[in-house]
Motif scaffolding. Structure first.
Motif, PDB file in Angstrom:
ATOM      1  N   CYS A 188       0.820  -1.225   0.000  1.00 27.44           N
ATOM      2  CA  CYS A 188       0.000   0.000   0.000  1.00 27.44           C
ATOM      3  C   CYS A 188       0.850   1.270   0.000  1.00 27.44           C
ATOM      4  CB  CYS A 188      -0.927   0.031   1.199  1.00 27.44           C
ATOM      5  SG  CYS A 188      -1.963  -1.433   1.345  1.00 27.44           S
ATOM      6  N   CYS A 200      -6.768  -1.907   3.680  1.00 29.66           N
ATOM      7  CA  CYS A 200      -7.830  -2.900   3.484  1.00 29.66           C
ATOM      8  C   CYS A 200      -7.708  -4.088   4.422  1.00 29.66           C
ATOM      9  CB  CYS A 200      -7.800  -3.416   2.050  1.00 29.66           C
ATOM     10  SG  CYS A 200      -8.414  -2.232   0.861  1.00 29.66           S
ATOM     11  N   CYS A 234      -4.948   0.330  -5.157  1.00 34.00           N
ATOM     12  CA  CYS A 234      -4.053  -0.721  -5.620  1.00 34.00           C
ATOM     13  C   CYS A 234      -3.537  -0.481  -7.031  1.00 34.00           C
ATOM     14  CB  CYS A 234      -4.753  -2.070  -5.543  1.00 34.00           C
ATOM     15  SG  CYS A 234      -5.030  -2.613  -3.867  1.00 34.00           S
TER      16      CYS A 234
HETATM   17  S1  SF4 Z   1      -6.949  -0.140  -1.882  1.00 36.10           S
HETATM   18 FE1  SF4 Z   1      -6.499  -1.213   0.054  1.00 36.10          FE
HETATM   19  S2  SF4 Z   1      -4.839  -2.660  -0.429  1.00 36.10           S
HETATM   20 FE2  SF4 Z   1      -4.985  -1.183  -2.131  1.00 36.10          FE
HETATM   21  S3  SF4 Z   1      -3.517   0.434  -1.593  1.00 36.10           S
HETATM   22 FE3  SF4 Z   1      -5.499   1.104  -0.758  1.00 36.10          FE
HETATM   23  S4  SF4 Z   1      -5.516   0.323   1.353  1.00 36.10           S
HETATM   24 FE4  SF4 Z   1      -3.894  -0.768   0.272  1.00 36.10          FE
END
Ligand code: SF4
Lengths: 438, 491
Positions: A36, A101, B78
Motif C-alpha cells: 500500500c 484494506c 491498488c
Molecule cells: S486499496 Fe487497500 S490494499 Fe490497495 S492500496 Fe489502498 S488500502 Fe492498500
C-alpha cells in the motif's frame, strides 16, 4: 457507464497518509499490506510532480507489512509492536496510525491499540482508512475528524486575525506546497494571519493552534466542508467558504474582497492592496499581450481536466483573464452528489458570462470518449494530466499537465494561485505552444 | 522441484524457493548454509517500514504487453503504481521510437458494499469495459488484498463471461498479503502467461532467443551483438505482443537479465518445451557477461562464435576500463538491491576497483526454480573473499544505520525510494534503475565513468546532508542495524 476507472486520477482512503507526510515532523504509521505505502506514494508523490519522500514518507513510513498471519489471526499484536518500536526509532512530533484494506476487513481494533499508547502520553491518533471505504478525499476528511477528536484541545482564547486555511489536498495537487504559501501571502496582504497547517515552517504548532483561530477559510467547493463544520461544532470556530482556487487578477481580487468583507477588514486597505498587486500583474501581462495578439498559435477552445476547485480556478482565469473560450470541463475529484449542482453553477459564474459544460468523472476512458466526440476548428488547449497528453497529441492540441498524474514535470515551488500564479500559468501555456513547433 | 502449470496459481516464493527477508551474516555464511540440502529459516522483524507487494511486480510486467489489458480487481489505491508503470511504458516506447500510448489498465474500483456482497458484478463490468475500450488480445485480471480476503471467485466470473468476451481472460493471483517477497508477483504474471498464453511450439527456431527483462533499453545493442552470431533476441515480457508471447516456446534458448525475474518463466519453458534456460550469473560486468554469453553459446551450440565475440567486445573497451579503474581505485561502497543484482554487483564494483564493504539484498531465494543455488552465490563463495551481507525488504532504517557506521564513499541501490535516503546522509549515491546498467563490457565501463563523475562533484549530496534531518532518533543509530530481527530458530 459502469463505475470502473481507467487511468486513475485519485487513490483510496489510505492516501491520507500523504496528508500526514505534508505536516512537518508528523509521521504516518500504516497498518496495511506490504504494497500500500509504495503504491500510494507512487501515485501521489513520485508519479505526480516527483514530490519526493519528504521527511518520513515514501519507503520510510513505518508499516506492519501485514501478511497471511495477520489476516488469519488478527493484526493487533503486530500493530502494537510496530507502534512501540516506531516511537523508539522515528523522530516525530505527531504519529498517525492509518489502516489499509487488510486491517479493516479483518476487523482489527486499531483504536484500542492506539488508545493504549495515547494514554501513556504518546502524541498519536488513529484513523481507519481501509481503501475499500472510499477515495483519498474521503480519507482526508476522516483524518481530520480523527486529529480533531483525538488530539486537539480547546484554546484558551481566540487569536484575532488567525485563519486556518483548508484548501488544496496535499500531494494530490502537486502544486500544493507553494499554493498554500501563496494563499498565506494573499491573506497577509490584507492583514490576516494565515495558519497553513501543511508545508514548510508549519508543523505541530500549527496543528495545535487550529482551535484558537478567528475563523476557518475553506478555499474549495466541497472538500474540507466536513472538517470546518466539525471544527465549528467542536470549538465554535466559524468558517468562510470561497469555491475556486484564485488564479490570476480577476479571481484573486474577487477572493480577497470576499474574505476581507467576511473578516470585517477595512475596504480601503483591501482596495489599495488589490490595486498595487494588479498594477504589478498588468506590468507583466502587458508584455504577454504582444505575443497573444500577434501569434499564429493562439489556442482554440480549452478543456480542463482537474479537481473541482482547481478546475474552477483554471477555467475562470482562462476565460476572465486571458479571454479564451471553454469547450468542456472535466471534474475529477469524485464530488459527492449533493455538491454537484452548486459546483456546476459555479462554472457558469464567469465574469465574461460564457457557459461551459461540466462533466463529473474520474474515468480516463469516459473523458477520452467525450473529447473524441468534440469538434475542434483550431488546436485545443488541454489542461489535464499526463494521461491526457496521448489524446491531446492525437488532436494536435496543446497539452499541459497540471493534475494527477503530472509525471512529465518536476514540481518544486511552482504554483498557479494568486497574481503570480496567473502569470506563471500564462508562461507555461505559451511555453507548450511555442515548443510545439520549434 | 518442477514447475507445476496444472495448478491455478504459482506458490509463493517463501514456499517454493525458501525465500527469506530477514538475515544478517556474510556471503560465505549464506552460501554454506543454503547449500543444497540445507535451509535457513527466516528471521522476522518487530519493526519495519513499508515495502512493496507482488501485485506491483505482476502489473509491471503485464501492463507492458502492448496489446493486452489489465483489470485490477481492487479498490482504487491498488492501481496507484500504474502511474509509475506508465512512466516506464513511455520510457520503453522512447527507446523504440514508438508513438506514446498509455498503459491499458482498469480498476474495478471496489467499495464498501462489495466487501459485504462480493465484487463479482464489478469485475464483470471491468472485464467488459476492458474489452469494449481496448479490444485487447488478452485480459489479465489481477487480484488484490480486498478481493482475496473476501474470497471473490475470479475464475468463476471469467467462466460466466466466456461466450461474451472473445479473448483470453486470465486470472493473476497477486494478493499483496500472501507474500513478503514482492518478486512473487513476477511468478504470478508468468504463471498466467505460461498457462493461458504460451502455445506449444509449432516449429522450433534456431535463431530466436528469449530475453526476460523489463524495459529493454539495451535492445539495439543486443540485437546487433546477436546478429553477429546469427541469433535474434525476443524481449519479453514488456513490449512484446500477445502473439510474440504465444511463440516463446519455439525459441532456441532463454536468457534473463536478472535471476530473480527470470527463474519461473525460464525454468518452465525449459521443463515444458525444452527451451534451454541459461542459469549463469547475470550479465553484469565482465565476468557476468562472459558467463551469460558462454551459457548462451552452449545452449545454442555456438561456442566458437561466442568466444570470438567475447574477445572482440572485450578488446574494444580494455583501455577505457584500465583508465576508469585508476580513477576509482580505493573507493568504498555499500550495495542495497534485489537479490538478482545485489550479489552480482559485488563483483561488478570490484571489477571497477571499488571495495565493497557491505551488501544488502531485498530478499533472497535460497534456490531457484531449477533447483540450484543462484550461480552468483556459489561463485562468490568459492572465488571471492567474504563480505558482510544482510537481507531485508528495503528497510531504509537498517540501511541508514549501516551507512552511518560504515561511511562508504558510495551507495548503490536499486528500487524506487531507497537511494535518496543515503544521499541525505551525504553519501554519493548511484541508483541502478535501468536493468541494463553495467551490462557487459561496454556497460561496465560506461557505468564506471558515471561513478567517476559522481565522485568528482559531491556538492549536491554535501549540501543536502548539511541541511536535512533524517527521521530517526539518536537511539536508533546506537543499535545494531539488525536489532529488530528475531533470534534464529535453533536448527
Ligand atoms: S486499496 Fe487497500 S490494499 Fe490497495 S492500496 Fe489502498 S488500502 Fe492498500
Amino acid at each position: 457507464m459502469p463505475d470502473v476507472v481507467e487511468q486513475i486520477r485519485n487513490v483510496c482512503a489510505l492516501g491520507a497518509l500523504q496528508s500526514v507526510a505534508a505536516i512537518e515532523r508528523a509521521i504516518p504509521i500504516i497498518h496495511a499490506g506490504p504494497g500500500c505505502g509504495q503504491k500510494l506514494w507512487s501515485a501521489l508523490s513520485s508519479g505526480n510532480g516527483f514530490q519526493g519522500s519528504g521527511y518520513a514518507g515514501g519507503h520510510s513510513v513505518p508499516c506492519s507489512n501485514s501478511t497471511e498471519n495477520e489476516i488469519v489471526f488478527g493484526g493487533e499484536e503486530r500493530l502494537r509492536e510496530t507502534i512501540e518500536n516506531s516511537l523508539k526509532v522515528m523522530d516525530g512530533d505527531l504519529f498517525v496510525v492509518l489502516t489499509g484494506c487488510t486491517a479493516d476487513i479483518v476487523g482489527d481494533d486499531t483504536g484500542d491499540v492506539v488508545r493504549g499508547f495515547r494514554e501513556q502520553g504518546a502524541p498519536i491518533v488513529h484513523v481507519e482508512t481501509g481503501g475499500f471505504k472510499g477515495n483519498n478525499y474521503f480519507g482526508q476528511e476522516l483524518l481530520w475528524e480523527s486529529i480533531i477528536d483525538q488530539f486537539l484541545e480547546p484554546a484558551d482564547a481566540v487569536e484575532p486575525g488567525l485563519v486556518n486555511v483548508w484548501s488544496v489536498l496535499p500531494y494530490q495537487d502537486p502544486f500544493w506546497a507553494a499554493t498554500l504559501e501563496t494563499i498565506g501571502n494573499l491573506l497577509k496582504l490584507i492583514g490576516l494571519k494565515p495558519n497553513l497547517i501543511y508545508g514548510h515552517g508549519q508543523g505541530i504548532k500549527s496543528v495545535r493552534s487550529i482551535p484558537s483561530a478567528q475563523f476557518n477559510l475553506l478555499l474549495n467547493p466541497w472538500l474540507g466542508l466536513k472538517t470546518v463544520q466539525h471544527l465549528e461544532r467542536r470549538f465554535g470556530i466559524p468558517f468562510y467558504q470561497y469555491p475556486a482556487l484564485p488564479v490570476g487578477a480577476t479571481e484573486t481580487g474577487r477572493f480577497l474582497r470576499g474574505v476581507a468583507a467576511y473578516a470585517g477588514i477595512d475596504e480601503a486597505l483591501v482596495e489599495a492592496a488589490i490595486a498595487r498587486e494588479e498594477s504589478r500583474y498588468y506590468y507583466y501581462m502587458e508584455r504577454a499581450a504582444d505575443l497573444f495578439f500577434e501569434t499564429r498559435f493562439k489556442p482554440g477552445h480549452f478543456i480542463t481536466i482537474a479537481d473541482s476547485g482547481f478546475a474552477l480556478g483554471l477555467s475562470r482565469f482562462l476565460v476572465n483573464d486571458l479571454g479564451l473560450i471553454p469547450e468542456a470541463q472535466f471534474v475529477t475529484d469524485k464530488v459527492p452528489d449533493q455538491h454537484r449542482e452548486r459546483i456546476e453553477a459555479e462554472f457558469q459564474d464567469e465574469v465574461a458570462g460564457i457557459p461551459s459544460p461540466v462533466i463529473f468523472t474520474s474515468d480516463g476512458g469516459a473523458i477520452r470518449e467525450v473529447i473524441q466526440g468534440l469538434k475542434f476548428r483550431e488546436r485545443p488547449l488541454i489542461l489535464g494530466s499526463t494521461w491526457d497528453k496521448v489524446i491531446t497529441r492525437e488532436l494536435q492540441g496543446y497539452p499541459l499537465s497540471v493534475s494527477l498524474p503530472v509525471s512529465d514535470r518536476l514540481v518544486l515551488n511552482r504554483s498557479y494561485a494568486g497574481y503570480d500564479g496567473g502569470l506563471t500559468l500564462a508562461e507555461d501555456i505559451y511555453t507548450v505552444i511555442l515548443n510545439s513547433f520549434q | 522441484m518442477a514447475i507445476n502449470t496444472k495448478i491455478a496459481q504459482a506458490p509463493i516464493r517463501e514456499l517454493r524457493l525458501d525465500a527469506i527477508t530477514g538475515y544478517s551474516g556474510s556471503v560465505h555464511d549464506l552460501a554454506a548454509r543454503t547449500a543444497p540440502g540445507c535451509c535457513l529459516s527466516n528471521r522476522e522483524r518487530s519493526f519495519a517500514q513499508t515495502s512493496s507487494c507482488s501485485s506491483g511486480c505482476a502489473q509491471t510486467l503485464l501492463s507492458g504487453i502492448v496489446d493486452a489489458a489489465v483489470v485490477n480487481h481492487a479498490p482504487l489505491g491498488c492501481l496507484g503504481d500504474s502511474l509509475y508503470q506508465n512512466i516506464g511504458y513511455h520510457y520503453g516506447q522512447f527507446h523504440r521510437n514508438w508513438p506514446y500510448s498509455n498503459v491499458s489498465m482498469i480498476s474495478t474500483n471496489m467499495g464498501e458494499s462489495d466487501t459485504v456482497f462480493g465484487g463479482a458484478e464489478r469485475l464483470k463490468d471491468g472485464i467488459r469495459e476492458a474489452w469494449r475500450r481496448f479490444k485487447p488480445k488478452a485480459i489479465f485480471v489481477t487480484t488484490s488484498c480486498a478481493s482475496g480476503i473476501i474470497g471473490d471467485d475470479v475464475q468463476g466470473v471469467i467462466d460466466e463471461l466466456k461466450d461474451e468476451i472473445p479473448t483470453p481472460v486470465v486470472p493473476v493471483h497477486c494478493e499483496g498479503f500472501r507474500s513478503r517477497v514482492w518478486a512473487t508477483g513476477f511468478d504470478a504474471a508468468f504463471h498466467a502467461i505460461l498457462t493461458r498464453i504460451v502455445k506449444p511450439p509449432e516449429q522450433k527456431s534456431k535463431e530466436l532467443v528469449n530475453i526476460i527483462n523489463f524495459r529493454g533499453s539495451a535492445r539495439a545493442y543486443i540485437t546487433d551483438l546477436f546478429a553477429r552470431v546469427g541469433l535474434k533476441p525476443v524481449f519479453v515480457v514488456p513490449f512484446a505482443t500477445v502473439g510474440e508471447l504465444e511463440r516463446i516456446s519455439e525459441a532456441a534458448a532463454s536468457l534473463t537479465i536478472c535471476g530473480t525475474l527470470g527463474s519461473y518463466l525460464g525454468t518452465a519453458l525449459e521443463e515444458e518445451y525444452g527451451v534451454p534456460y541459461v542459469k549463469s550469473t547475470p550479465p553484469h560486468g565482465f565476468a557476468g557477461m562472459d558467463a551469460w554469453l558462454r551459457g548462451l553459446g552452449q545452449a545454442v551450440g555456438k561456442e566458437r562464435e561466442i568466444e570470438a565475440l567475447i574477445v572482440e567486445e572485450k578488446r574494444a573497451v580494455q583501455d577505457d576500463l584500465a583508465q576508469v579503474r585508476q580513477k576509482l581505485a580505493g573507493a568504498t561502497a555499500v550495495i542495497g538491491m534485489g537479490p538478482g543484482f545485489s550479489l552480482s554487483y559485488i563483483r561488478v564494483l570490484e571489477e571497477l576497483g571499488i571495495k565493497v564493504l557491505y551488501a544488502a539484498s531485498w530478499h533472497y531465494d535460497q534456490h531457484y526454480d531449477h533447483g540450484s543455488q543462484p550461480a552468483i552465490t556459489t561463485e562468490l563463495a568459492t572465488e571471492h573473499q567474504d563480505i558482510p551481507f544482510g537481507i531485508g525488504e528495503q528497510q531504509n532504517f537498517e540501511i541508514a544505520n549501516l551507512l552511518k557506521e560504515l561511511k562508504p564513499d558510495l551507495y548503490f541501490s536499486r528500487h524506487p525510494g531507497s537511494s535518496v535516503w543515503a544521499a541525505k546522509q551525504g553519501i554519493v549515491t548511484i541508483p541502478v534503475m535501468d536493468e541494463y546498467t553495467a551490462f557487459g563490457y561496454r556497460g561496465l565501463v560506461n557505468f564506471g565513468w558515471r561513478i567517476a563523475d559522481a565522485l568528482a562533484n559531491r556538492r549536491f549530496v554535501n549540501n543536502l546532508a548539511q541541511r536535512v534531518r533524517l527521521p530517526y532518533q539518536q537511539w536508533w543509530f546506537e543499535q545494531n542495524p539488525y536489532h529488530f530481527l528475531s533470534q534464529e530458530e535453533a536448527a
